[in-house]
Design a protein around this motif. Structure first.
Motif: not given
Length: 145
Positions: A114-123
Motif C-alpha cells: 500500500g505504501r509503495l502504491i501510494l508513494g508511486t502514485g503521488v510521484l
C-alpha cells in the motif's frame, strides 16, 4: 525566440515522462522482489545520514543503510538503501529480498504494498501535473503569438 517557448516546456515534459517511467519501473521491480524474490540473511554494515539544504532553505535529512548478503550461489553483494527502518543499526541482521537474475537490486525494506502504491502514485501524479502545466504553457504561448 518562438521555438524557445516550445523547446523548454518540451524538455521539461520529456524529463517528467522519463522520471515517471523510472518511478513505475522501480515500484514494479520492488513489488516483484517482495512477491517472487529469494530471501537471504543480510547484515547492516553501516548507517549514515545525508543532509541537504541549509542557509535559507529547509534542511532535509535522509537515512541510508549499507547492507551485505550472500546469494544462494555464494556471491556476496553490498548495497546502499534509502529509507530503511531507523532502528536498524550496524551489526543487525535483516532479511534481504532479491531477484535471482539481479541480486544487485536487493532490498531490505519490509513489504508494504500500500505504501509503495501510494508513494508511486503521488510521484506520478506530481510529474503528470508538471507535464500538463508545460502543455498549457505552450498552448497559451502559441495563442499569444
Amino acid at each position: 525566440m518562438d521555438a524557445f517557448l516550445y523547446l523548454v516546456p518540451g524538455v521539461i515534459m520529456a524529463g517528467c515522462v522519463f522520471g515517471a517511467v523510472q518511478v513505475i519501473r522501480r515500484a514494479l521491480r520492488t513489488s516483484r522482489m517482495w512477491a517472487h524474490g529469494l530471501t537471504a540473511e543480510g547484515r547492516c554494515l553501516n548507517t549514515y545520514v545525508k543532509t541537504s539544504g541549509g542557509n535559507d532553505a529547509a534542511v532535509r535529512s535522509t537515512l541510508h543503510h549499507v547492507y551485505e548478503f550472500t546469494t544462494r550461489e555464494g556471491e556476496r553483494f553490498r548495497f546502499d538503501e534509502v529509507g530503511g527502518d531507523s532502528t536498524v543499526v550496524a551489526g543487525d541482521h535483516v532479511v534481504v529480498r532479491y531477484l535471482a537474475e539481479r541480486p544487485q537490486w536487493a532490498t531490505a525494506l519490509r513489504p508494504a504494498k500500500g505504501r509503495l502504491i501510494l508513494g508511486t502514485g503521488v510521484l506520478v501524479v506530481f510529474m503528470g501535473a508538471i507535464a500538463v502545466g508545460c502543455v498549457l504553457f505552450a498552448v497559451s504561448a502559441h495563442s499569444a503569438v
